[in-house]
Enzyme design. Structure first.
Site, short mmCIF file in Angstrom:
data_model
loop_
_atom_site.label_atom_id
_atom_site.label_comp_id
_atom_site.label_asym_id
_atom_site.label_seq_id
_atom_site.Cartn_x
_atom_site.Cartn_y
_atom_site.Cartn_z
N CYS A 206 -6.02 -2.77 12.61
CA CYS A 206 -6.24 -1.62 13.10
C CYS A 206 -7.70 -1.37 12.82
O CYS A 206 -8.24 -0.57 13.58
CB CYS A 206 -5.36 -0.76 12.62
SG CYS A 206 -5.00 -0.67 10.91
N LYS B 254 11.56 -0.12 6.00
CA LYS B 254 12.19 -0.77 7.44
C LYS B 254 10.95 -1.40 7.51
O LYS B 254 9.83 -1.07 8.16
CB LYS B 254 12.53 0.05 8.35
CG LYS B 254 13.01 -0.62 9.41
CD LYS B 254 12.67 -0.01 10.99
CE LYS B 254 11.46 -0.29 11.77
NZ LYS B 254 11.03 -1.85 11.90
N PRO B 255 11.00 -3.16 7.44
CA PRO B 255 9.78 -3.73 7.72
C PRO B 255 9.46 -3.95 9.41
O PRO B 255 10.66 -3.79 10.11
CB PRO B 255 9.81 -5.04 6.89
CG PRO B 255 11.52 -5.05 6.78
CD PRO B 255 11.77 -3.56 6.59
N ARG C 47 1.00 -1.12 0.07
CA ARG C 47 0.13 -0.16 -0.02
C ARG C 47 0.88 1.09 0.16
O ARG C 47 0.36 2.44 -0.41
CB ARG C 47 -0.81 0.02 1.30
CG ARG C 47 -1.98 -0.82 1.06
CD ARG C 47 -3.37 -0.54 1.96
NE ARG C 47 -3.08 -0.16 3.34
CZ ARG C 47 -3.80 -0.05 4.11
NH1 ARG C 47 -5.06 -0.76 3.88
NH2 ARG C 47 -3.50 0.34 5.43
N GLU D 200 -0.87 6.21 9.49
CA GLU D 200 -1.79 5.20 9.45
C GLU D 200 -1.71 4.63 10.87
O GLU D 200 -0.92 3.80 10.96
CB GLU D 200 -2.06 4.23 8.58
CG GLU D 200 -3.37 3.78 8.11
CD GLU D 200 -3.51 2.46 8.94
OE1 GLU D 200 -3.84 2.28 10.35
OE2 GLU D 200 -3.22 1.38 8.64
#
Ligand code: ADP
Length: 485
Positions: free
Chosen positions: A290, A180-181, A165, A256
């Protein structure tokens, strides 16, 4: 874990289309939450690595932004096709590092890939405008240009979709990325990078730095002059920190953040539809989303019927290892997550909630929690203000529209809300009154690449998906042509 395409299991840092060791030569373990077993050790990126990644992204930006949108679109479509071709491997990787059932993992990959497809199409329509001039000797137009290097920070609950996304609109707009995951789920990110490289996405466009030192990497991404934009999905607390840090270079941000979604069932709702919608919203990903139902508000006149049908449906949910095809509820991500659920449950029960079903860990293992329902909840309970992020339905009761709107809005968050009614007038009024960025009306699953995802209040700002989503990665420039008379 047996992958058909073994190239998809990577464990190094991805910079400039190369797999590289971390400068420190340190590694960290990525574990399967269902079994606790180690999957692989991944290179632990640090300051030197992220600086290298930013350098690569800066150099690639000059090349990538000069490609025509059609060229970028073609490469992104190839990437999309490769993701779909490798969906079984990707789903297995996702389930193994994150825990969700395989069917949900596949759904997530399709959903994530749909953003790549959508933005591959949308980038050819990033139009400027001709503005009617108020003076005869000048003409006004606007053009949109890619903002530059993007720093992206993503969470573990959707290890493919949260990345897609962000990367898809950024890449489509002509930006380059340093990602950065989450340290809990870096493997899907690295697999996506391999497929991007296979698709022919040029070196430096996408760079990925896994790390256990999120704080240090986050500090560099938010304060580095060459990074022009931060896109973050995660907790409100971390979002606030990133905002503060980004102030030093006045960076554009998309955030988000957390949610506290209400689901409201009015007395005129189709109860069977409401049960189905609430179940989907609440128990997807074991409640770790979320946008998932955090507070369920029932009109007192239908609460008995709803609870009876809902409980019957929840009791059917099968808990298990996500790789078992029967499983509907996998493990939670880690011990911190399950301890939080237990803390919130203890507080609610202590303050008068009634346990309807579940309420404890499942015998399958440390991280499995029973699908749970509690009712008689009230606003004094911690779960009324905090994200549960687990398979617990907290039920509240109400008697009037005004009362429930006030209860639903009584939170710092404003991400997603849902309600069920068969009255069109009520639907309009309630949708307008709820302070949330996304509203599901008679529906529990509302997110699509074509629709704008994003919150209000302390759930953040900026949109992901839809034609709005690409605006987050462009700058609008105004050009005034003079000397016309
Ligand atoms: P969650 O509670 O959903 O894990 P976090 O905000 O802690 O939310 O994590 C979301 C992402 O933000 C993860 O990739 C995590 O590593 C990262 N993160 C956490 N703290 C920081 C920080 N101080 N700076 C930058 N990134 C951070």
């Amino acid at each position: 874990m047996k992958l058909s395409n073994t190239q998809l299991l990577q464990h190094l840092i991805f910079i400039d289309n190369k797999w590289v060791d971390s400068a420190s030569n340190k590694f960290f373990d990525v574990n399967d939450p269902a079994t606790g077993e180690k999957i692989i050790s991944v290179a632990d990126g640090g300051e030197a690595d992220v600086l290298k990644a930013i350098e690569a992204a800066s150099a690639a930006f000059e090349i990538w932004k000069s490609k025509t949108p059609k060229e970028r679109s073609g490469l992104m479509k190839k990437w999309f096709t490769l993701i779909i071709e490798n969906i079984d491997d990707l789903a297995l990787l996702l389930t193994t590092e994150q825990g969700k059932p395989l069917a949900e993992a596949k759904g997530e990959i399709q959903y994530g890939a749909s953003f790549i497809e959508w933005y591959a199409e949308e980038c050819r329509r990033v139009y400027g405008e001709v503005i009617p001039s108020p003076v005869n000797d000048r003409r006004f137009i606007t053009i949109k240009q890619p903002i530059g290097v993007v720093g992206a920070i993503t969470p573990w609950n959707f290890p493919v979709a949260m990345i897609a996304r962000k990367i898809a609109p950024a890449m489509a707009a002509g930006c380059t990325i340093v990602l950065k995951p989450s340290e809990f789920t870096p493997l899907c990110a690295l697999a996506l990078a391999q497929l991007a490289m296979d698709a022919g996405i040029p070196a430096g466009v996408l760079n990925i730095v896994p790390t256990t030192d999120a704080k240090a990497i986050g500090k560099i991404l938010t304060t580095h002059d060459a990074v022009k934009k931060i896109s973050f999905t995660g907790s409100t607390q971390t979002g606030r920190l990133l905002m503060q840090q980004s102030a030093s270079t006045v960076k554009k941000l998309s955030l988000e953040l957390g949610g506290n979604a209400p689901v409201i069932i009015f007395e005129d709702a189709d109860i069977d539809g409401a049960v189905k919608g609430t179940l989907a919203s609440k128990y997807r990903n074991a409640g770790q989303t979320c946008v998932c139902a955090n507070r369920i508000f029932l009109h007192s006149s239908i609460s008995g019927e709803f609870i009876e049908k809902y409980t019957a449906a929840v009791k059917q949910l099968k808990v298990g290892n996500g790789t078992d095809h029967q499983t509907q509820i996998g493990p939670l991500i880690n011990s911190k997550a399950i301890e939080k659920v237990e803390k919130l449950m203890k507080d609610a029960l202590h303050k008068g909630a009634r346990l309807v079903t579940g309420g404890k860990r499942n015998a399958l293992g440390e991280l499995f929690y029973e699908p749970t329902i509690i009712d008689n909840c009230n606003s004094g309970m911690q779960l009324s203000n905090e994200e549960i992020f687990g398979p617990v339905s907290a039920i509240f009761q109400f008697n009037s529209d005004e009362e429930v709107v006030e209860m639903a809005n009584n939170t710092i968050y404003g991400l997603a809300a849902y309600f069920f009614t068969s009255h069109v007038n009520r639907a309009w009024k309630i949708a307008e009154a709820l302070e949330y960025g996304m509203i599901g009306i008679n529906e529990g699953i509302i997110s699509f690449a074509e629709a704008p995802f994003g919150g209000l209040k302390q759930s953040g700002y900026g949109k992901e998906g839809s034609f709005y989503g690409i605006d987050e990665y462009v700058v609008t420039k105004y050009l005034c042509f003079g000397g016309m008379s």
